[in-house]
Motif scaffolding. Structure first.
Motif, PDB file in Angstrom:
ATOM      1  N   GLU A 241       0.840  -1.200   0.000  1.00  0.00           N
ATOM      2  CA  GLU A 241       0.000   0.000   0.000  1.00  0.00           C
ATOM      3  C   GLU A 241       0.875   1.250   0.000  1.00  0.00           C
ATOM      4  O   GLU A 241       1.765   1.406   0.846  1.00  0.00           O
ATOM      5  N   LEU A 242       0.607   2.119  -0.967  1.00  0.00           N
ATOM      6  CA  LEU A 242       1.369   3.350  -1.129  1.00  0.00           C
ATOM      7  C   LEU A 242       0.405   4.530  -1.098  1.00  0.00           C
ATOM      8  O   LEU A 242      -0.622   4.518  -1.797  1.00  0.00           O
ATOM      9  N   SER A 243       0.732   5.508  -0.297  1.00  0.00           N
ATOM     10  CA  SER A 243      -0.071   6.732  -0.241  1.00  0.00           C
ATOM     11  C   SER A 243       0.763   7.891  -0.776  1.00  0.00           C
ATOM     12  O   SER A 243       1.979   7.955  -0.535  1.00  0.00           O
ATOM     13  N   TYR A 244       0.109   8.777  -1.511  1.00  0.00           N
ATOM     14  CA  TYR A 244       0.821   9.946  -2.037  1.00  0.00           C
ATOM     15  C   TYR A 244      -0.117  11.129  -2.081  1.00  0.00           C
ATOM     16  O   TYR A 244      -1.357  10.983  -2.077  1.00  0.00           O
ATOM     17  N   THR A 245       0.470  12.297  -2.134  1.00  0.00           N
ATOM     18  CA  THR A 245      -0.288  13.525  -2.342  1.00  0.00           C
ATOM     19  C   THR A 245       0.310  14.251  -3.540  1.00  0.00           C
ATOM     20  O   THR A 245       1.501  14.107  -3.846  1.00  0.00           O
ATOM     21  N   CYS A 246      -0.519  15.037  -4.211  1.00  0.00           N
ATOM     22  CA  CYS A 246      -0.062  15.792  -5.373  1.00  0.00           C
ATOM     23  C   CYS A 246       0.103  17.256  -4.989  1.00  0.00           C
ATOM     24  O   CYS A 246      -0.853  17.899  -4.538  1.00  0.00           O
ATOM     25  N   ASP A 247       1.280  17.782  -5.173  1.00  0.00           N
ATOM     26  CA  ASP A 247       1.553  19.178  -4.854  1.00  0.00           C
ATOM     27  C   ASP A 247       0.951  20.130  -5.881  1.00  0.00           C
ATOM     28  O   ASP A 247       0.827  21.329  -5.605  1.00  0.00           O
ATOM     29  N   ALA A 248       0.578  19.601  -7.042  1.00  0.00           N
ATOM     30  CA  ALA A 248       0.037  20.459  -8.100  1.00  0.00           C
ATOM     31  C   ALA A 248      -1.445  20.726  -7.913  1.00  0.00           C
ATOM     32  O   ALA A 248      -1.907  21.861  -8.034  1.00  0.00           O
ATOM     33  N   CYS A 249      -2.220  19.670  -7.610  1.00  0.00           N
ATOM     34  CA  CYS A 249      -3.678  19.842  -7.532  1.00  0.00           C
ATOM     35  C   CYS A 249      -4.263  19.479  -6.177  1.00  0.00           C
ATOM     36  O   CYS A 249      -5.463  19.654  -5.955  1.00  0.00           O
ATOM     37  N   GLY A 250      -3.438  18.957  -5.248  1.00  0.00           N
ATOM     38  CA  GLY A 250      -3.914  18.623  -3.916  1.00  0.00           C
ATOM     39  C   GLY A 250      -4.543  17.249  -3.802  1.00  0.00           C
ATOM     40  O   GLY A 250      -4.962  16.838  -2.723  1.00  0.00           O
ATOM     41  N   PHE A 251      -4.616  16.517  -4.891  1.00  0.00           N
ATOM     42  CA  PHE A 251      -5.212  15.183  -4.886  1.00  0.00           C
ATOM     43  C   PHE A 251      -4.367  14.240  -4.027  1.00  0.00           C
ATOM     44  O   PHE A 251      -3.139  14.349  -3.974  1.00  0.00           O
ATOM     45  N   ALA A 252      -5.017  13.302  -3.376  1.00  0.00           N
ATOM     46  CA  ALA A 252      -4.322  12.291  -2.576  1.00  0.00           C
ATOM     47  C   ALA A 252      -5.058  10.967  -2.700  1.00  0.00           C
ATOM     48  O   ALA A 252      -6.293  10.943  -2.839  1.00  0.00           O
ATOM     49  N   GLU A 253      -4.298   9.890  -2.689  1.00  0.00           N
ATOM     50  CA  GLU A 253      -4.942   8.573  -2.721  1.00  0.00           C
ATOM     51  C   GLU A 253      -3.975   7.529  -2.182  1.00  0.00           C
ATOM     52  O   GLU A 253      -2.764   7.762  -2.064  1.00  0.00           O
ATOM     53  N   THR A 254      -4.536   6.367  -1.851  1.00  0.00           N
ATOM     54  CA  THR A 254      -3.766   5.210  -1.423  1.00  0.00           C
ATOM     55  C   THR A 254      -4.028   4.086  -2.411  1.00  0.00           C
ATOM     56  O   THR A 254      -5.183   3.799  -2.745  1.00  0.00           O
ATOM     57  N   VAL A 255      -2.954   3.464  -2.896  1.00  0.00           N
ATOM     58  CA  VAL A 255      -3.087   2.412  -3.910  1.00  0.00           C
ATOM     59  C   VAL A 255      -2.232   1.221  -3.492  1.00  0.00           C
ATOM     60  O   VAL A 255      -1.386   1.321  -2.608  1.00  0.00           O
ATOM     61  N   ARG A 256      -2.487   0.094  -4.133  1.00  0.00           N
ATOM     62  CA  ARG A 256      -1.618  -1.067  -3.959  1.00  0.00           C
ATOM     63  C   ARG A 256      -0.614  -1.066  -5.115  1.00  0.00           C
ATOM     64  O   ARG A 256      -0.995  -1.204  -6.266  1.00  0.00           O
ATOM     65  N   LEU A 257       0.651  -0.924  -4.787  1.00  0.00           N
ATOM     66  CA  LEU A 257       1.667  -0.840  -5.832  1.00  0.00           C
ATOM     67  C   LEU A 257       1.759  -2.141  -6.629  1.00  0.00           C
ATOM     68  O   LEU A 257       2.176  -2.131  -7.791  1.00  0.00           O
ATOM     69  N   SER A 258       1.340  -3.230  -6.041  1.00  0.00           N
ATOM     70  CA  SER A 258       1.343  -4.515  -6.740  1.00  0.00           C
ATOM     71  C   SER A 258       0.287  -4.564  -7.837  1.00  0.00           C
ATOM     72  O   SER A 258       0.274  -5.487  -8.660  1.00  0.00           O
TER      73      SER A 258
END
Length: 591
Positions: A241-258
């Protein structure tokens, strides 16, 4: 299959590298095809500097094929790289394209008017067409396809599991002072590496993502705006599980990198990962990749994390253009292989890359120098046609073995000989004829047929494509004030002002025109007139003549140019006279 060694008398830099690559390939993967590689970023026009990235391994791969070995030349299209900047000088592109900065190149619209689906495909297409004309065989690999289809999923997960090891390697170089001045770049790199080399402090972006959760060698593209201005905030090795945020638009989500296929490894990890994945044995690198702390050096350590070895390969030097500064794809307005192939045959362009060792810089001529290069090429071609060479099965004559080898690599590949001009007349002559006739093919054919009356030209097809290349050079690279415009009417005032000696020189020329109406005949005539006037035989050699004869010849030539084209210089006089035609020459010279 045993290595076929080349004789020390016939080896050239290509053969020496082929020996090393075959030997290394047998150590690493016995019995398997040899793998050589190139990498190209379609971030803008792919220029003639980038072509060295392809031609160096191509020539080595082709030599290996000549020896009966199986070889793969991979061209990795770095089309999943970020769109870094709006290139200058690209038609159909304006500053509105800046909104796409940070997206994958394949997610950026193509320039206006393009028939291709996206930015990357637009610039790849031109290069693919040029490589076909140059006889370059390759296996193209789209990194967009590789990443988005999950081909590299295990490699990505492996890199994330070993992020601490990768970080430790990279950390050895983060404290090093950046070079004061970046060396000239030939291989496209992502913006972060360029900035790091210039000492802007952006090395962290090139190395990977840093945040409160630590270091990550992976960069997601935002699921909302598609840009890579993201920060990984957490990652779990067990669940992926990987979580990230976007500095450009503020979007954030958690995904399974697999299961996630919208992101890529950062450059300094991506490149060595591919070396291991593809089993690359040979790949050259530009000077920017070979300095301390650069991606090639660092990659040599990181590749071991993926169970691979660093390729062998030379650092290649700068390729310049006559009259132009350093090339940069992102700046635009730089000559591409397609531009070069409009004015020169593939054989000449291949020769320029084959005759110089990779670490030797050279220039490609778009100015008057192209005529001298063609003269040099034709001279070598004639020498090679005059003898036999054990190494390459074609002429040697008085040419040096290395020159014979470079010629062979220019005119043919392992698959066969490249198409060539059936009757390759001198480029400078064809250019002069194209200049004077200004697109009138019937006139061009007449003039070229009169160059050698004993073997008249039956069709312009006999001198194509060289004639078309010379015509394109005249039309696109010779300024208007240097073009040749033949006078419509005689310069009466000048003719009336001539002294007796000048009038006599014109009479001697006119009297000899009919009997000397060929290229060789007119050459003999125009050089012979001043000799005859001075009391010497027309065929007297320079050693038999006083120095004043050269001065008299220059004065005579200047007079003819003024009477024919209204200036001091022009195309070679024999060619010019043939182009103007006997009747018009006689009228313009006052007969």
């Amino acid at each position: 299959m045993p290595i076929v060694a080349q004789s020390t008398e016939t080896t050239d830099w290509v053969s020496r590298f082929a020996d090393e690559v075959i030997e290394e390939s047998e150590r690493r993967a016995p019995g398997k095809p040899v793998v050589v590689a190139s990498g190209l970023s379609p971030s803008g026009p792919i220029h003639l500097g980038n072509l060295r990235e392809v031609m160096t391994p191509h020539l080595v791969a082709d030599e290996i094929r000549r020896r009966g070995r199986q070889v793969r030349h991979l061209i990795s299209w770095d089309d999943y790289d970020r769109y870094r900047k709006v290139p200058a000088g690209v038609a159909g592109v304006d500053e509105s394209w800046a909104e796409h900065i940070g997206k994958p190149l394949t997610s950026v619209p193509a320039p206006k008017g393009s028939a291709h689906p996206n930015w990357a495909e637009h610039f790849k297409a031109a290069m693919i067409e040029s490589l076909a004309e140059l006889g370059v065989e390759f296996d193209g690999i789209s990194q967009t396809a590789q990443y988005t289809s999950g081909v590299y999923r295990e490699q990505i997960l492996h890199a994330m599991r070993h992020r601490g090891d990768i970080d430790a390697i990279l950390d050895q170089y983060r404290t090093k002072k950046a070079p004061a001045k970046k060396q000239q770049s030939q291989k496209p790199v992502d913006e972060a590496e360029l900035e790091a080399a210039e000492g802007s402090g952006a090395a962290a972006e090139d190395d990977g993502s840093f945040g409160s959760a630590g270091y990550f060698p992976y960069k997601p593209y935002c699921g909302n705006c598609e840009k890579d201005l993201t920060t990984v905030t957490s990652y779990e090795d067990d669940t992926t599980e990987l979580s990230y945020t976007c500095d450009a638009c503020g979007f954030a989500e958690t995904v399974r990198l697999s299961e996630y296929n919208r992101g890529k490894l950062v450059w300094k990890v991506d490149w060595p990962m591919r070396w291991a994945y593809e089993g690359v044995v040979f790949e050259p690198s530009g000077v920017d990749h070979s300095s301390p702390g650069s991606s090639f050096q660092v990659g040599g350590q990181i590749v071991g994390i993926f169970g691979g070895k660093q390729p062998i390969g030379p650092m290649y030097a700068f390729v310049g253009i006559s009259g132009m500064a350093k090339m940069s794809s992102s700046r635009g307005g730089v000559p591409t292989p397609a531009d070069a192939l409009k004015i020169m045959e593939p054989q000449l362009l291949r020769w320029l890359y084959a005759r110089r060792r990779p670490n030797q810089s050279f220039k490609i001529a778009f100015d008057q120098e192209i005529q001298r290069l063609y003269d040099e090429w034709d001279k070598l071609d004639a020498k090679v046609a005059g003898g036999t060479s054990q190494a390459f099965g074609s002429g040697g004559g008085s040419a040096l073995p290395g020159d014979v080898a470079a010629h062979s690599r220019a005119v043919r590949t392992a698959s066969g000989e490249l198409p060539r001009t059936p009757r390759p007349m001198p480029y400078r002559t064809l250019a002069s004829v194209a200049d004077i006739t200004a697109g009138h093919e019937d006139q061009a054919l007449r003039i070229l047929s009169e160059l050698d009356p004993e073997q008249p030209l039956g069709s312009l097809d006999e001198v194509r494509p060289r004639f078309d290349k010379a015509e394109a050079w005249i039309n696109t690279h010779v300024s208007a004030d240097q073009r040749t415009i033949v006078r419509d009417e005689p310069d009466v005032a000048l003719l009336k002002s001539l002294d007796e000696a000048s009038q006599q020189s014109l009479r001697l020329l006119l009297d000899g025109l009919a009997d000397h109406w060929s290229l060789d005949g007119l050459t003999h005539l125009v050089y012979g007139v001043p000799k005859v006037q001075a009391g010497f035989p027309a065929d007297a050699t320079p050693k038999e003549l006083p120095a004043e004869i050269k001065t008299a010849q220059r004065s005579f030539f200047a007079l003819l140019y003024h009477l024919l084209v209204g200036r001091d210089t022009g195309p070679r006089l024999p060619t010019l006279l043939l182009a103007v035609g006997q009747e018009r020459v006689r009228r313009l010279l006052g007969e």
